[in-house]
Design a protein around this motif. Structure first.
Motif, mmCIF file in Angstrom:
data_model
loop_
_atom_site.group_PDB
_atom_site.id
_atom_site.type_symbol
_atom_site.label_atom_id
_atom_site.label_comp_id
_atom_site.label_asym_id
_atom_site.label_seq_id
_atom_site.Cartn_x
_atom_site.Cartn_y
_atom_site.Cartn_z
ATOM 1 N N ARG A 1 0.827 -1.212 0.000
ATOM 2 C CA ARG A 1 0.000 0.000 0.000
ATOM 3 C C ARG A 1 0.861 1.261 0.000
ATOM 4 N NH1 ARG A 1 -2.901 -0.954 5.533
ATOM 5 N NH2 ARG A 1 -1.917 -2.953 5.320
ATOM 6 N N TYR A 2 2.137 1.117 0.322
ATOM 7 C CA TYR A 2 3.039 2.264 0.393
ATOM 8 C C TYR A 2 3.919 2.416 -0.839
ATOM 9 C CZ TYR A 2 1.556 1.962 5.206
ATOM 10 O OH TYR A 2 0.788 1.900 6.336
ATOM 11 N N HIS A 3 3.750 1.550 -1.826
ATOM 12 C CA HIS A 3 4.625 1.557 -2.992
ATOM 13 C C HIS A 3 4.652 2.913 -3.715
ATOM 14 C CE1 HIS A 3 6.915 0.106 -6.357
ATOM 15 N NE2 HIS A 3 5.991 0.557 -7.173
ATOM 16 N N ALA A 4 3.494 3.539 -3.872
ATOM 17 C CA ALA A 4 3.428 4.802 -4.619
ATOM 18 C C ALA A 4 3.664 6.036 -3.743
ATOM 19 C CB ALA A 4 2.066 4.923 -5.308
ATOM 20 N N VAL A 5 3.899 5.820 -2.453
ATOM 21 C CA VAL A 5 4.109 6.950 -1.541
ATOM 22 C C VAL A 5 5.552 7.441 -1.676
ATOM 23 C CG1 VAL A 5 4.102 7.691 0.872
ATOM 24 C CG2 VAL A 5 2.382 6.055 0.067
ATOM 25 N N PRO A 6 5.730 8.712 -1.980
ATOM 26 C CA PRO A 6 7.095 9.231 -2.126
ATOM 27 C C PRO A 6 7.831 9.296 -0.789
ATOM 28 C CG PRO A 6 5.480 10.988 -2.428
ATOM 29 C CD PRO A 6 4.716 9.718 -2.241
ATOM 30 N N THR A 7 9.149 9.319 -0.880
ATOM 31 C CA THR A 7 9.969 9.465 0.323
ATOM 32 C C THR A 7 10.420 10.914 0.443
ATOM 33 O OG1 THR A 7 11.978 8.879 -0.866
ATOM 34 C CG2 THR A 7 10.831 7.091 0.270
ATOM 35 N N THR A 8 10.836 11.253 1.623
ATOM 36 C CA THR A 8 11.378 12.574 1.895
ATOM 37 C C THR A 8 12.451 12.412 2.978
ATOM 38 O OG1 THR A 8 10.801 14.886 2.362
ATOM 39 C CG2 THR A 8 9.680 13.201 3.665
ATOM 40 N N THR A 9 13.109 13.472 3.328
ATOM 41 C CA THR A 9 14.126 13.399 4.377
ATOM 42 C C THR A 9 13.858 14.440 5.442
ATOM 43 O OG1 THR A 9 15.592 14.883 3.175
ATOM 44 C CG2 THR A 9 15.927 12.527 2.843
ATOM 45 N N TYR A 10 14.372 14.170 6.609
ATOM 46 C CA TYR A 10 14.259 15.087 7.734
ATOM 47 C C TYR A 10 15.649 15.189 8.363
ATOM 48 C CZ TYR A 10 12.913 17.036 12.238
ATOM 49 O OH TYR A 10 12.809 17.835 13.345
ATOM 50 N N THR A 11 16.081 16.386 8.613
ATOM 51 C CA THR A 11 17.381 16.595 9.241
ATOM 52 C C THR A 11 17.176 16.795 10.733
ATOM 53 O OG1 THR A 11 18.237 17.586 7.213
ATOM 54 C CG2 THR A 11 19.491 17.968 9.243
ATOM 55 N N LEU A 12 17.808 15.923 11.514
ATOM 56 C CA LEU A 12 17.725 15.983 12.972
ATOM 57 C C LEU A 12 18.582 17.133 13.496
ATOM 58 C CD1 LEU A 12 18.096 12.155 13.568
ATOM 59 C CD2 LEU A 12 16.004 13.500 13.795
ATOM 60 N N PRO A 13 18.319 17.576 14.716
ATOM 61 C CA PRO A 13 19.108 18.678 15.287
ATOM 62 C C PRO A 13 20.616 18.427 15.295
ATOM 63 C CG PRO A 13 17.184 18.258 16.648
ATOM 64 C CD PRO A 13 17.236 17.176 15.612
ATOM 65 N N LEU B 1 8.918 7.774 4.607
ATOM 66 C CA LEU B 1 7.812 7.899 3.665
ATOM 67 C C LEU B 1 6.965 9.100 4.026
ATOM 68 C CD1 LEU B 1 6.590 4.209 3.437
ATOM 69 C CD2 LEU B 1 7.880 5.473 1.728
ATOM 70 N N ARG B 2 6.437 9.743 3.007
ATOM 71 C CA ARG B 2 5.466 10.802 3.246
ATOM 72 C C ARG B 2 4.168 10.137 3.712
ATOM 73 N NH1 ARG B 2 6.406 15.906 1.563
ATOM 74 N NH2 ARG B 2 8.242 16.228 0.282
ATOM 75 N N ARG B 3 3.203 10.921 4.052
ATOM 76 C CA ARG B 3 1.911 10.415 4.506
ATOM 77 C C ARG B 3 1.169 9.745 3.355
ATOM 78 N NH1 ARG B 3 -2.889 14.154 6.971
ATOM 79 N NH2 ARG B 3 -4.389 12.478 7.241
ATOM 80 N N ARG B 4 0.541 8.613 3.639
ATOM 81 C CA ARG B 4 -0.299 7.939 2.641
ATOM 82 C C ARG B 4 -1.735 8.400 2.852
ATOM 83 N NH1 ARG B 4 -3.708 3.242 2.842
ATOM 84 N NH2 ARG B 4 -4.082 2.512 0.727
ATOM 85 N N PHE B 5 -2.307 8.989 1.821
ATOM 86 C CA PHE B 5 -3.697 9.413 1.891
ATOM 87 C C PHE B 5 -4.570 8.280 1.376
ATOM 88 C CE2 PHE B 5 -1.396 13.389 1.856
ATOM 89 C CZ PHE B 5 -2.025 14.077 2.881
ATOM 90 N N LEU B 6 -5.627 7.984 2.098
ATOM 91 C CA LEU B 6 -6.532 6.916 1.691
ATOM 92 C C LEU B 6 -7.330 7.343 0.475
ATOM 93 C CD1 LEU B 6 -7.850 5.800 5.184
ATOM 94 C CD2 LEU B 6 -6.058 4.754 3.796
ATOM 95 N N PRO B 7 -7.577 6.405 -0.441
ATOM 96 C CA PRO B 7 -8.405 6.747 -1.592
ATOM 97 C C PRO B 7 -9.858 6.936 -1.159
ATOM 98 C CG PRO B 7 -7.937 4.405 -1.579
ATOM 99 C CD PRO B 7 -7.142 5.015 -0.458
ATOM 100 N N ARG B 8 -10.588 7.672 -1.946
ATOM 101 C CA ARG B 8 -12.020 7.833 -1.694
ATOM 102 C C ARG B 8 -12.717 6.620 -2.286
ATOM 103 N NH1 ARG B 8 -13.578 13.742 -3.483
ATOM 104 N NH2 ARG B 8 -15.585 12.777 -3.108
ATOM 105 N N PRO B 9 -13.374 5.784 -1.469
ATOM 106 C CA PRO B 9 -13.979 4.553 -1.966
ATOM 107 C C PRO B 9 -14.921 4.761 -3.150
ATOM 108 C CG PRO B 9 -13.987 4.535 0.416
ATOM 109 C CD PRO B 9 -13.527 5.910 -0.019
ATOM 110 N N GLU B 10 -15.633 5.877 -3.156
ATOM 111 C CA GLU B 10 -16.580 6.121 -4.250
ATOM 112 C C GLU B 10 -15.867 6.354 -5.588
ATOM 113 O OE1 GLU B 10 -15.912 9.968 -1.998
ATOM 114 O OE2 GLU B 10 -16.353 7.903 -1.443
ATOM 115 N N GLU B 11 -14.582 6.600 -5.560
ATOM 116 C CA GLU B 11 -13.818 6.788 -6.793
ATOM 117 C C GLU B 11 -13.130 5.507 -7.264
ATOM 118 O OE1 GLU B 11 -11.206 10.067 -6.044
ATOM 119 O OE2 GLU B 11 -12.850 11.512 -5.958
#
Length: 108
Positions: A7-19, A27-37
């Motif tokens: 389910r995460y295959h199409a989710v892009p990655t990003t980076t975060y720099t720690l202090p 991974l960026r946030r995965r948004f759920l699809p709208r079932p009606e679509e």
């Protein structure tokens, strides 16, 4: 890194720099699809003792695709989908192939 059928295959990655200067990839946030679509291709009527992974194995040929059924039925608690025999579950095409004019057969 991510399996093609995850389910995460199409989710892009990003980076975060720690202090401390270290960089962490995530991974960026995965948004759920709208079932009606999503394009419905069938339904499954829940029987006593049904499990979502077994339904996915029968309908998609892969038990690990149970998340598709949860997405199609707007489940925040997937186990609730099989808790009551007689419930009708939508079986859909993946979001990436759903759309106008797509659809067809029945899956039982």
């Amino acid at each position: 890194m991510i399996e093609p059928h995850s389910r995460y295959h199409a989710v892009p990655t990003t980076t975060y720099t720690l202090p401390d200067g270290r960089t962490v990839a995530h991974l960026r946030r995965r948004f759920l699809p709208r079932p009606e679509e999503l394009t419905t291709v069938g339904e499954h009527v829940v029987a006593a003792g049904d499990r979502l992974d077994r339904i996915a194995a029968r309908t998609y040929g892969d038990a690990e695709q149970s998340w598709r059924i949860a997405d199609a039925n707007r489940a925040t608690r997937p186990d609730d989908l099989t808790a009551v025999p007689g419930r009708r579950l939508r079986i859909t095409l993946p979001a990436e192939v759903s759309g106008p004019g797509v659809g067809g057969g029945t899956v039982r």
